[in-house]
Design a protein around this motif. Structure first.
Motif, PDB file in Angstrom:
ATOM      1  N   ASP A 124      -4.243  -0.368 -14.206  1.00  0.00           N
ATOM      2  CA  ASP A 124      -4.499   1.045 -13.959  1.00  0.00           C
ATOM      3  C   ASP A 124      -3.304   1.669 -13.247  1.00  0.00           C
ATOM      4  N   ASP A 142      -2.703   2.087 -10.254  1.00  0.00           N
ATOM      5  CA  ASP A 142      -2.260   1.359  -9.063  1.00  0.00           C
ATOM      6  C   ASP A 142      -1.743  -0.034  -9.395  1.00  0.00           C
ATOM      7  N   ASN A 164      -3.493  -2.342 -10.790  1.00  0.00           N
ATOM      8  CA  ASN A 164      -4.580  -3.318 -10.686  1.00  0.00           C
ATOM      9  C   ASN A 164      -5.171  -3.634 -12.054  1.00  0.00           C
ATOM     10  N   ASN A 208       1.773   6.399  -3.891  1.00  0.00           N
ATOM     11  CA  ASN A 208       1.012   7.597  -4.216  1.00  0.00           C
ATOM     12  C   ASN A 208       1.855   8.861  -4.348  1.00  0.00           C
ATOM     13  N   ASP A 212      -7.849   7.990  -6.448  1.00  0.00           N
ATOM     14  CA  ASP A 212      -7.597   6.564  -6.678  1.00  0.00           C
ATOM     15  C   ASP A 212      -6.618   6.351  -7.825  1.00  0.00           C
ATOM     16  N   SER A 213      -5.624   7.213  -7.864  1.00  0.00           N
ATOM     17  CA  SER A 213      -4.534   7.146  -8.848  1.00  0.00           C
ATOM     18  C   SER A 213      -4.979   7.445 -10.275  1.00  0.00           C
ATOM     19  N   ARG A 214      -6.158   8.000 -10.431  1.00  0.00           N
ATOM     20  CA  ARG A 214      -6.585   8.375 -11.779  1.00  0.00           C
ATOM     21  C   ARG A 214      -5.987   9.726 -12.202  1.00  0.00           C
TER      22      ARG A 214
END
Length: 989
Positions: free
Chosen positions: A52, A54, A56, A298, A334-336
């Motif tokens: 994703d 991030d 992850n 971020n 959340d980095s979306r």
């Protein structure tokens, strides 16, 4: 027994837990930043996922199973799975994995099925220039760039030939998502990569904007720890190639011979002037750039400032540009959600001078002084009694102006403020689907003035007259001011779906785009008799403000905006890294055409076969990579110079007197008839190519063959006067461009201290107006010389921009040329082939590189030599061999003093080969841990030129941005090419 059963159940449970183990991990790059979009697969299976925003990932796998991590631009790695993983990937040096920007997305180079050339920042910065386009000349196959060394001028760029005459000829620029029709003043220091989309299958996604190619600019962004860079250089400029002119003795001899007199000009003249030396100087150029960048997981930031200054070789010409650039990126939710912003401010000041000064310096007699002894400007006056140049002479022997006074009296200044930028958002809806929205805009504000001291100019041309002789009805001076602004914007929205199904990789894009351009207004005003001052930015000081005929005081024009709306889709499919397929379609409407002709459909399809990944190629060790590709596409050209299909009324030249006092009233007229069926030109193209790497990756290259056809080309027709009094433009022509391109690169590492590389490219293109369907096609001529002669005509079966002149067939009995009865075709200014060769090496801390460029198969017209009226100077070479009764086979005609006929005598070979750049650099050894690099370098730009052309420069873009019917390919009022020697510094910490 119970123990056995219990043990068996425990074994089943453990096996089940082992099989269903949830593997979690994070993937980062060498700087520790997370890497989104990394493909994570279980080796030998179809199971996989991707990271994703991030970095992850979560994947069901057995502990110890081999996981394969792969991503465009990074080396693939295989590691055994653990319950919690931290994986670091190294950047890929293999060019096949480098990221290439395409329409509304990116691809790795190995997955490209079209023809795209990429130029990186390191190649752009090798040739210091005010325009990045000028810096990449010779570095991209199929891209013909004609440079222009006038301060602030833009080079012309043609991708795979010329397919139109009256339509737009320039490529579309995409700068971080902002649509533009130039670089908008973006300095070369700010560019990370430049991807040039060349074939129709790659261009079709841009529809009617892509017929001339698309240049996608990716600017530099911040990442990792804070970094500061500083780049600076200073250099001096000189004319690359001068033209030897006749000195006073040879001038007198030539013109006396032309006049049939040995005493018309006295052989002992009091003056000897080298006019080129008088109007030129040593030019100077400097550039200073500083940037601060960095980022975290971020957020990232980049801020850069560039100042570029140039003092031109033509006296009085100056150019300065200051750029402010800011680019930031933020990750939320959340980095979306990723939000990015890009702003570029370009502040330009320009002091131009008339380029006709070069022509006047070429033509003015060397026996004329810059100034007479009493301080009055020199003029071509001859004393009939003495044959000497004399201020009191009564015989004016030519009509050429004094180029020094021309520059002195030309007072013009221009200022520009260009703001362009974008705001973009990317939302990850779920793992395989994301949505992108980008809004980009450009605002260009310009202002300028031209102060003309009319009385002083008259006095400079009449050396024996005084101010009292100047007409009282004429203005003492005039001040003309200009204001203008242009606003363009585009808004793109699209979804991207990407999914890896084992060996199947599927990606799809669906979106829409809206563009509004030519939101333009221009205002100009003129006043007489303003006070002489150093600042002419205000009209209020004028003492002559009486009303006169409309149009002579104020002119205001507002263009009708042109709107285009498009819907597009693309599908990409890859199977097992062997078979590649891409299909796209774009439906677009443009407001420039009438309702029934607004919309068009632009499809494209392309495919690739990576042969080297086939099983039967595994034993072919000397071929590491081999890919065949091919494609077909259609694109349009809806960007004509004016709304040719809309009835407009012209004003300014239709005034009339009305009433008893015959008051002047403004009128209007219909400027031209229109064809209601007029629509855009369409370019279709078939392209086949191959890419390869061999010899352990040291040798790589690509070859392309294409057949491009531009149909419905807009051309004028002359209908019967009862139908239309003037010419009408219709879709009636077909232009063909057929060619091939080849690019090779060899790179080798000798040891840890020495590496070198050699690269080259070659392009061949045949341009032809294949047919014109309308029987009323009018003679389309151009290339005027300002003396009643024209040099070009559009002819079916020939290249655009072909010279159409009389053929010199020999000499008559008096030593003058004899000519063919009809005009003949004498070649085109468009080259049939271009090529570039570069090589370089790095040894310890030294770096050395050389870039070259050449063209061939084209012709040029020596317009300044052909623009004669009588009494002008001539080139020294003309006197080295001209017709006399004893030398009837001399290459030049007998001396003459009349307007020459446009003929093949003035058509010359335009081929040339030039060393574009030689650079030697040295990087200091590390001496302080906080300083990453300190590099000094010396660069020679355009130091050597090899050509048969006898003019100042074989690169002649002409006026009108390379207009094929303008002065492109004609040396007349042209700025000479410069050679530059500079020293520079690069520092980063």
């Amino acid at each position: 027994m119970k123990r056995i059963i219990f043990s068996f159940l425990i074994l089943l449970l453990v096996s089940s837990i082992t099989y269903a183990q949830e593997i979690k991990g994070k993937v980062s790059d060498g700087a520790g930043l997370p890497l989104p979009g990394v493909n994570v697969t279980v080796s030998g299976t179809d199971r996989g996922t991707s990271t994703d925003f991030d970095g992850n990932f979560i994947l069901n796998a057995t502990l110890g199973e081999q996981l394969v991590f792969s991503m465009i631009g990074f080396e693939s790695i295989t590691v055994p799975s653990t319950s919690t993983m931290a994986v670091q990937m190294k950047e890929e040096t293999n060019s096949l994995s480098e990221v290439v920007v395409i329409g509304y997305g990116t691809k790795k180079a190995g997955s490209i099925t079209g023809s795209i050339s990429q130029v990186k920042a390191s190649d752009i910065m090798k040739t210091p220039a005010q325009s990045a386009i000028q810096a990449i000349q010779g570095k991209a196959a199929g891209v013909n760039i004609v440079t222009n060394d006038e301060p602030g001028a833009n080079p012309t760029i043609r991708v795979r030939g010329l397919g139109t005459i009256l339509g737009n000829r320039d490529p579309l620029y995409i700068i971080d998502g902002v649509e533009a029709y130039s670089l908008n003043g973006l300095p070369p220091n700010e560019i990370e990569t430049m991807d040039i989309l060349k074939d129709a299958s790659s261009l079709a996604i841009y529809g009617q904007k892509g017929s001339n190619g698309v240049v996608v600019i990716t600017t530099k962004k911040g990442k990792g720890k804070m970094k500061i860079t500083f780049d600076s250089y200073y250099g001096q400029k000189f004319i690359q190639q001068e033209v030897a002119m006749a000195d006073p003795f040879r001038y007198n001899y030539y013109n006396n011979s032309a006049l049939g007199s040995s005493t018309y000009f006295n052989s002992n003249q009091p003056y000897s002037t080298n006019w080129l030396d008088e109007i030129t100087r040593t030019g100077e150029v400097s550039s200073n750039h500083i940037a601060v960048s960095g980022g975290s997981e971020n957020a990232s930031y980049y801020f850069g400032v560039t100042n570029y200054k140039e003092k031109g070789i033509l006296e009085g010409t100056n150019f300065e540009r200051t750029n402010l650039n800011s680019r930031n990126e933020f990750k939320l939710l959340d980095s979306r959600l990723k939000i990015s912003q890009n702003v570029n401010v370009s502040i330009v000041g320009n002091t131009p001078k008339p380029l006709s000064a070069f022509t006047n310096a070429y033509k003015q007699a060397p026996i004329v002084p810059v100034q007479f002894e009493n301080g009055r400007w020199g003029v071509p006056l001859r004393n009939p009694d003495t044959g000497m140049v004399d201020i009191n002479g009564s015989d004016r022997f030519n009509n050429v102006g004094n180029p020094v006074s021309q520059l002195y009296f030309h007072n013009e200044k221009n200022k520009n403020l260009v703001l362009f930028g974008s705001v973009a958002a990317e939302l990850k809806i779920f793992e395989e689907l994301k949505f992108n929205s980008s809004f980009g805009a450009t605002y260009d504000q310009s202002k300028g003035y031209t102060f003309t001291p009319s009385r002083e100019i008259w006095l400079s041309q009449n050396a024996t007259r005084g101010p009292e002789d100047y007409s009282a009805q004429e203005p003492i001076n005039t001040l003309q001011q200009r204001r203008g602004d242009t606003y363009n914007w585009n808004w793109d929205n699209y979804f991207t779906f990407s999914k890896l199904f084992g060996k199947h990789n599927v990606s799809a894009t669906l979106g829409m785009s809206r563009t509004t351009r030519s939101v333009t207004e221009n205002l100009s005003a003129t006043r007489w008799n303003v006070p002489v001052q150093s600042n002419y930015w205000s009209l209020d000081l004028s003492t002559y403000n009486e009303e006169v005929a409309p149009g002579s005081i104020i002119s205001n024009k507002r263009d009708t905006p042109i709107v285009s709306i498009a819907y597009f889709a693309r599908v990409d499919y890859e199977f097992n890294d062997k078979y590649l397929f891409t299909a796209s379609i774009r439906r677009e409407g443009i407001s420039a055409f009438q309702d029934s002709k607004k919309w068009g459909m632009f499809p494209a399809v392309s495919a690739g076969w990576v042969v080297s990944n086939e099983d039967f190629m595994k034993n072919v060790k000397f071929v590491e990579y081999l890919k065949f590709r091919g494609g077909y596409g259609e694109v349009g050209n809806g960007n004509s110079n004016n709304a040719l299909n809309t009835v407009l009324f012209a004003s300014g030249d239709s005034n009339y007197a009305f009433g008893p006092n015959e008051t002047i009233n403004s009128g209007s007229r219909q400027a031209y008839e229109v064809d209601p069926n007029l629509t855009w030109e369409t370019m279709s193209e078939v392209d086949f190519g191959l890419d390869f790497k061999t010899l352990n990756g040291r040798l790589s290259g690509s070859i392309d063959v294409y057949d491009r056809k531009s149909s419905d080309v807009i051309l004028p027709v002359q209908l019967p006067r009862a139908v239309a009094p003037g010419r009408v433009v219709v879709n009636t022509g077909t232009v063909s461009n057929k060619g091939m391109e080849a690019a090779l690169r060899w790179a080798d590492q000798i040891n840890d201290k020495l590496n070198y590389w050699v690269s080259g490219n070659f392009s061949h293109n045949k341009n032809e107006l294949r047919d014109v369907k309308n029987d009323f096609f009018a003679d389309l001529i151009g290339g005027g010389l300002g003396n009643g002669q024209f040099t070009k005509q559009v002819v079916v079966g020939e290249a655009l921009g072909s010279f159409y002149v009389y053929d010199v067939t020999g000499f008559n009995s008096d030593g003058g040329f004899t000519y063919s009865q009809d005009r003949v075709l004498a070649g085109s200014y468009l080259p049939t082939y271009t090529y570039g060769l570069s090589f370089g090496a790095n040894y310890r801390n030294f770096d050395f590189s050389v870039d070259t460029y050449g063209v061939g198969g084209n012709k040029l017209y020596n317009g300044k030599k052909a623009q004669r009226f009588g009494g002008e100077n001539v080139e020294s070479a003309v006197l080295d061999g001209f017709w006399t009764p004893s030398t009837p086979n001399g290459p030049n005609p007998k001396p003459f003093n009349e307007v020459p006929i446009a003929s093949t005598y003035y058509v010359e070979d335009g081929s040339f080969f030039r060393i574009n750049n030689i650079t030697l650099g040295y990087t200091l050894p590390e001496f302080f841990e906080k300083i990453d690099k300190v590099r000094f370098y010396l660069t020679a730009t355009n130091p050597f030129l090899f050509t048969k052309f006898t003019g100042y420069s074989p690169e002649l873009s002409g006026n009108g941005n390379g207009d094929p019917l303008g002065s492109a390919g004609i040396e007349l009022d042209a700025y000479p090419t410069n050679k530059t020697f500079l020293v520079g510094l690069n520092v980063s910490f």
